[in-house]
Design a protein around this motif. Sequence first.
Motif, short mmCIF file in Angstrom:
data_model
loop_
_atom_site.label_atom_id
_atom_site.label_comp_id
_atom_site.label_asym_id
_atom_site.label_seq_id
_atom_site.Cartn_x
_atom_site.Cartn_y
_atom_site.Cartn_z
N ARG A 259 0.04 9.37 -5.57
CA ARG A 259 0.70 10.55 -5.26
C ARG A 259 1.53 11.19 -6.33
N VAL B 205 -6.40 5.66 -0.72
CA VAL B 205 -5.24 4.65 -0.58
C VAL B 205 -4.26 5.16 0.77
N GLU B 206 -4.37 6.52 0.95
CA GLU B 206 -3.82 6.85 2.49
C GLU B 206 -4.58 6.45 3.45
N HIS B 207 -6.07 6.32 3.26
CA HIS B 207 -6.57 5.61 4.51
C HIS B 207 -6.25 4.29 4.33
N GLU B 208 -6.28 3.61 3.56
CA GLU B 208 -5.82 2.16 3.42
C GLU B 208 -4.55 1.93 4.18
N LEU B 209 -3.67 2.77 3.64
CA LEU B 209 -2.26 2.74 4.19
C LEU B 209 -2.15 2.94 5.69
N LEU C 74 0.98 -1.13 -0.02
CA LEU C 74 0.10 -0.11 -0.05
C LEU C 74 0.91 1.34 -0.04
N ARG C 75 2.15 1.19 0.55
CA ARG C 75 3.08 2.40 0.45
C ARG C 75 3.29 2.59 -0.89
N ASP D 160 -8.70 8.97 -5.26
CA ASP D 160 -8.05 8.04 -5.09
C ASP D 160 -6.87 7.91 -4.14
N LEU D 161 -6.23 8.97 -4.19
CA LEU D 161 -5.11 9.19 -3.15
C LEU D 161 -5.52 9.22 -1.60
N ARG D 162 -6.91 9.85 -1.47
CA ARG D 162 -7.21 9.90 -0.02
C ARG D 162 -7.48 8.54 0.41
N CYS E 117 0.42 4.21 -2.81
CA CYS E 117 0.25 5.53 -2.34
C CYS E 117 1.20 6.24 -3.03
#
Length: 740
Positions: free
Chosen positions: A100, A165-169, A92-93, A161-163, A96
Amino acid sequence: MESEVAQRWASSLDAVVVYAQGALCTRVARGTVPADGRVRVTGMPRSMDPGSLRAKVVGDQGVRVTEVRVEVDAEPSGTDTADTLRHEMERLRDVCAAARGRRDRQLILISEVTALRPVPPTRKPEDPPRRTPADAWLRLAEFVDERLRGLHLRLVELEEDLRRVEHELSVATDRWVRASTDVQPGHVATTVVAVLTLVGTGTGRGTSTGTGTGTGTVELELEYGVPGAVWVPAYRLTHRQGDDSGTLVLRASVAQRTGEDWTGVRVGLATADLRRRTDLPRLRSIRVGRRQPVPAPSGWREPPVGLADLFSGYDAAGPRPVPAAVPVPVAAAGAFPPPPVPQGYGTPAVPALAQVPSPPASLDYTLPPPMPGTVPPPPPAPLGYGAPPPAPAELTGFAGAPPAAFGAAGPAPAAPRTPSGRPSGGAGPAARRVAAPDAMASAAAVQAGPPPPPQSSPVAVGPPQPSSAELDYAALVLSGAEENDGRRGRLFPHTPYDAVADEYRRSADAVSGLPLPGHAVRPRESAGSFDHRYDAVARADIPSDGTWHTVTVTDIPVGLRTEYVCVPSVEQTVYATLVLSNATDQALLAGPVEVTSDDDFLTTAALPTLAPGGVRRMGLGPAEGIRVTRRTNLRESTSGLRNNTTVLAHQIHVELGNRLAHPVTVEVHEQVPVTTEPDVRIEERADWTAPEQDSGPDRHAPGTRVWRVDLLAGGSATLDGGYDIRVPAAKALVGGNRRS
């Protein structure tokens, strides 16, 4: 294979008692006793204290435990490891970072399109004025607007999509940080097992289970201590308005990082210190006279005589050849036999002359082989017990006893000297080439007679006192010839489990630094000099993730009385309080309490420590339904035959009003001055009373006076009082007489 499977018993965690720091766990294992009586119980945590392991047979089944030990096994781990969470977090990093990057590229593209604008050509001074191409400018503006509209719509999608993925990370990172330490990282898992020896009680060393067949099922109970577990008490108080009793639910916030998940266990909570020793000291009696009681034998034996000569042949052969640097022929493979092993612990084993090998020709070693009839040169004297033994006369009564700890290193004695002054042994290969002839002379000197004793040497009085680790013969390991001079040929305690468990213990102890919840107090601080234990009524699940988990322990009936207190001289506000009385035989430790009145949550307050039979007051905050007003008046006058006394008359007027729907009891506190001057008098003029003084935290200040008023629903009351201060006319109060 079937015998190996029968010897391994699976265990399950049954009960845990959490102390102020650390926990005592109880595991249960069941199985059939094998023919040899040895059982390996699996499932032990990696951070357990091996010295605290205890085992017993549940019930009278004709079997008893005679030995229990800790061993470490390594086996392939399953698919569900801690690396799964770490790999998911790393994936996930990367996702992300890619999202980004797409968002950043979209922002760059928007900035490039925004920068599009018409640029007119440079006009020369001699050129006539030109017409502005308005249509081209408008078409460019329409193109830029249409292009930016599409780019901004795409930017909104990329940011969404970025928000996501950041939440999942963040969720994956939190799960990886809070992951239970019960799951080991890596592909190889180290497991701790307890090796037990079971013996039948009726047939000596057999394995009969009481039936004579040896096939009955035996239940074992294993107890061990682990670090990395803490707890603090918490409460929830429920009461009804007008009732004189309530229910106090004792809860506990437990955090543990012991390396195993507590699933479906009986939980007990104790305020004692698990690491504090509780055994009573042994007092030794001393008799007056020559005859003293013979001390009990400890099982310790002195090292064998001639231990220094055990490896003389090994040292005479020179250093071991390195296969990569010096190739050794196959025929010379037996030129370096292993050092001889002593037949018994107390029996010396001196190598014979035929066991002394000749060095291979490929080695640069000029020491000639020993001649027939001679003794090999002695090696350098090792430290401690490797020193030359004393004379037989000095051995009686342990007059020349070695150091107290078996295997401990003592001062190195001087190496034997040759007639030429060179040391006879202990040097490197280069030194051996020079000292070889002198070594033969030294051997001849040994045959002639022993060397003269040293001029002065410390003599230990009394028998040696080995430690408990050195008396554990099953854990002692014989050091080989490759060890240094102070350890070779001696027994030293060796516990391979300590090296494995040190890292887990340090990680487990980190749970002691967790920040406490609000109003929480550690049990050792609130329990004082007494220790208490609380047992939960139901089983609980507490994962090994190092975070706080709430466990419901039990319900405690307490006496409740709602009172209202105000100090109008300081603040004209009435505060609601609960007077708790503990009529049980268990103490209530200090901690946070959630107060609920008539199914309405009021507040979270701090409950003080309440001993059995004690009464304490707990504040609930301001009571908005009760008002209080205070007014004062001061009149100064003189009295006496010659007006030699100043009278300061203080009048106090307090008004109370109850706007609640139920009657209340209000305590109004006032302060009367206290003096130590013999010529100053204070006369009170009120119907208040002085409270009873105690030594607890609710102790009142000197001069406190209390009015207790019962107010009906919607009622009011008026309180009048005062006091007179009589001082000599020639004196005045500090700060002035006219002050309230």
